[in-house]
Design an enzyme around this catalytic site. Structure first.
Site, short mmCIF file in Angstrom:
data_model
loop_
_atom_site.label_atom_id
_atom_site.label_comp_id
_atom_site.label_asym_id
_atom_site.label_seq_id
_atom_site.Cartn_x
_atom_site.Cartn_y
_atom_site.Cartn_z
N ASP A 215 20.92 42.89 39.26
CA ASP A 215 20.98 42.37 40.57
C ASP A 215 21.86 43.29 41.43
O ASP A 215 22.72 44.11 40.73
CB ASP A 215 21.64 41.11 40.50
CG ASP A 215 21.93 40.52 41.97
OD1 ASP A 215 21.07 40.47 42.94
OD2 ASP A 215 23.18 39.99 42.07
N LEU A 216 21.83 43.54 42.57
CA LEU A 216 22.82 44.61 43.44
C LEU A 216 23.95 43.93 43.75
O LEU A 216 24.97 44.33 43.40
CB LEU A 216 21.74 45.12 44.55
CG LEU A 216 22.50 46.14 45.32
CD1 LEU A 216 23.05 47.44 44.46
CD2 LEU A 216 21.72 46.60 46.46
N ASP A 217 23.72 42.98 44.71
CA ASP A 217 24.84 42.50 45.48
C ASP A 217 25.83 41.43 44.67
O ASP A 217 25.26 40.53 43.93
CB ASP A 217 24.65 41.65 46.84
CG ASP A 217 25.63 41.32 47.79
OD1 ASP A 217 26.82 41.69 47.45
OD2 ASP A 217 25.64 40.37 48.41
N ASN B 294 17.68 45.93 52.16
CA ASN B 294 18.40 47.24 52.43
C ASN B 294 18.89 47.73 50.95
O ASN B 294 19.84 48.67 51.09
CB ASN B 294 19.60 46.55 53.28
CG ASN B 294 19.10 46.20 54.56
OD1 ASN B 294 18.43 46.98 55.41
ND2 ASN B 294 19.37 44.88 54.74
N THR C 299 28.59 43.65 48.73
CA THR C 299 28.36 43.66 50.01
C THR C 299 28.38 42.45 50.90
O THR C 299 28.09 42.14 51.92
CB THR C 299 26.73 44.30 50.34
OG1 THR C 299 25.89 43.45 49.65
CG2 THR C 299 26.54 45.85 50.10
N ARG D 264 17.14 36.59 53.72
CA ARG D 264 17.62 36.72 54.76
C ARG D 264 17.41 35.91 55.80
O ARG D 264 18.15 35.05 56.47
CB ARG D 264 17.29 38.14 55.58
CG ARG D 264 18.03 38.34 56.73
CD ARG D 264 17.43 39.56 57.33
NE ARG D 264 17.35 40.92 56.46
CZ ARG D 264 16.43 42.04 56.58
NH1 ARG D 264 15.88 42.09 57.68
NH2 ARG D 264 16.88 42.88 55.76
N SER E 126 16.66 43.12 43.17
CA SER E 126 17.63 42.54 44.07
C SER E 126 16.65 41.92 45.23
O SER E 126 15.55 42.01 45.54
CB SER E 126 18.27 43.71 44.91
OG SER E 126 19.01 43.24 46.14
N ALA E 127 17.14 40.70 46.00
CA ALA E 127 16.49 39.91 47.13
C ALA E 127 16.77 40.87 48.44
O ALA E 127 16.03 40.75 49.31
CB ALA E 127 17.15 38.73 47.24
N SER E 128 17.59 41.95 48.59
CA SER E 128 17.76 42.64 49.56
C SER E 128 16.86 43.59 50.00
O SER E 128 16.16 44.06 49.16
CB SER E 128 19.15 43.46 49.61
OG SER E 128 19.45 44.18 50.60
N GLU F 22 23.32 39.01 36.43
CA GLU F 22 23.39 38.25 37.82
C GLU F 22 24.74 37.61 38.17
O GLU F 22 25.07 37.03 37.27
CB GLU F 22 22.34 37.24 37.79
CG GLU F 22 20.91 37.50 38.45
CD GLU F 22 20.98 37.71 40.05
OE1 GLU F 22 21.97 37.06 40.42
OE2 GLU F 22 20.12 37.94 40.74
N ASP F 23 24.93 37.50 39.31
CA ASP F 23 26.28 36.82 40.08
C ASP F 23 25.83 35.31 40.55
O ASP F 23 26.56 34.69 40.77
CB ASP F 23 27.05 37.62 40.79
CG ASP F 23 26.19 37.75 42.15
OD1 ASP F 23 25.19 38.23 42.08
OD2 ASP F 23 26.94 37.56 43.14
N LYS G 113 14.54 34.09 44.38
CA LYS G 113 15.06 33.28 43.29
C LYS G 113 15.42 31.99 43.57
O LYS G 113 15.83 31.78 44.63
CB LYS G 113 16.53 34.12 42.85
CG LYS G 113 16.09 35.76 42.55
CD LYS G 113 17.63 36.53 42.39
CE LYS G 113 17.42 38.02 42.74
NZ LYS G 113 18.71 38.82 42.58
N LYS H 284 24.92 33.84 49.21
CA LYS H 284 24.75 34.66 47.89
C LYS H 284 23.47 34.77 47.18
O LYS H 284 22.99 33.69 46.69
CB LYS H 284 26.05 34.86 46.94
CG LYS H 284 27.20 35.33 47.77
CD LYS H 284 28.23 35.25 46.79
CE LYS H 284 29.66 36.05 47.49
NZ LYS H 284 30.59 36.21 46.62
N GLY H 285 22.72 35.94 47.29
CA GLY H 285 21.46 36.04 46.40
C GLY H 285 20.42 35.24 47.35
O GLY H 285 19.19 35.48 46.74
P1 B16 Z 1 18.99 41.79 53.23
P2 B16 Z 1 21.10 40.30 45.65
C1 B16 Z 1 20.89 39.57 48.39
O1 B16 Z 1 21.15 40.58 47.52
C2 B16 Z 1 22.32 39.09 49.03
O2 B16 Z 1 23.29 38.47 48.02
C3 B16 Z 1 22.16 38.06 50.21
O3 B16 Z 1 23.44 37.56 50.50
C4 B16 Z 1 21.22 38.49 51.33
O4 B16 Z 1 20.97 37.54 52.09
C5 B16 Z 1 20.02 38.99 50.39
O5 B16 Z 1 20.55 39.97 49.53
C6 B16 Z 1 18.98 39.76 51.46
O6 B16 Z 1 19.69 40.79 51.81
O7 B16 Z 1 19.32 40.83 54.44
O8 B16 Z 1 19.68 43.16 53.07
O9 B16 Z 1 17.66 41.75 53.01
O10 B16 Z 1 22.22 39.60 45.42
O11 B16 Z 1 19.84 39.81 45.60
O12 B16 Z 1 21.05 41.98 45.47
MG MG Z 2 23.85 38.92 43.67
#
Ligand code: B16
Ligand code: MG
Length: 216
Positions: free
Chosen positions: A10-12, A119, A18, A50, A115-117, A170-171, A146, A46-47
């Protein structure tokens, strides 16, 4: 018995933190809408994707918005967030993260990001570790949040490794659940009380080792 062949990160909260930038951007949006966002509420984001994060925030603020307005608000928050992450540097990689990913690769294991992000590309680029992953699966490639295992299953597929031979780091509780739902091993990054479904919990990747990995 399975033999570990791949590590999916996982990233964040695992590779970088972040959460502080997400918090600042969500809080700014909440303040504009006339309410505040607490640190505890931010923990619950977290996780979480958006759009789901925005839904939860509006719920906490007691505010209703049309789907179009929600899209615009999420885009606004993301623009602030992207501005902040554009200043990230390699110093922001969490302790031991880069070293552990490199150790895995040197041991012949495949590595992926899950990752869910949306970005993640920018973040990996800014902290200079894009090249350390054989596959990068993020919110641009998958849509089921997730604890759905989609993000990790797509990563395993792209690596061409059976899910049972993968370990996920994973956190978030939902992230550990996602790994388990996908038939993978899970290492929780955080506290054992919170991440009690994980096969092993460490406080950070600086406390992880190949020896511990091979006991899973
Ligand atoms: P974005 P992960 C997640 O990252 C973040 O923990 C979560 O706070 C955020 O809303 C989500 O990514 C989406 O991010 O707005 O940049 O697409 O923990 O899955 O790496
Ligand atoms: Mg995370």
């Amino acid at each position: 018995m399975s033999i570990i062949k791949a590590c999916i990160f996982d990233l964040d909260g695992v590779i970088v933190d972040t959460a502080v930038y997400h918090y600042k951007a969500w809080k700014r949006l909440a303040n504009e809408l006339g309410f505040d966002l607490t640190v505890d509420e931010n923990e619950k984001l977290k996780g979480v994707s958006r759009m789901r994060s925005l839904e939860l925030m509006l719920q906490w603020g007691g505010i209703t918005k049309t789907p179009e307005e929600q899209e615009a608000l999420a885009a606004k928050k993301n623009a602030w967030y992207v501005e902040m992450i554009s200043h990230m540097t390699p110093d922001e990689i969490l302790p031991g993260a880069k070293e552990f990913v490199i150790a895995c690769r040197e041991a012949g294991l495949k590595t992926a990001l899950g990752s869910a992000s949306k970005n993640s590309g920018t973040i990996l680029d800014k902290v200079g570790i894009t090249g350390l992953f054989d596959a990068i699966i993020d919110g641009n490639k998958v849509s089921k949040p997730k604890p759905d295992p989609e993000v990790f299953l797509v990563a395993a597929e792209e690596l061409n490794i059976a899910p049972a031979d993968c370990v996920v780091f994973e956190d978030a509780i939902a992230g550990v659940e996602a790994a388990k739902n996908g038939g993978m091993k899970a290492v929780g990054i955080g506290s054992p009380e919170v991440l009690n479904e994980a096969d092993l919990v460490v406080s950070g990747l600086d406390k992880m080792s190949l020896e511990k990995l091979y006991t899973l």
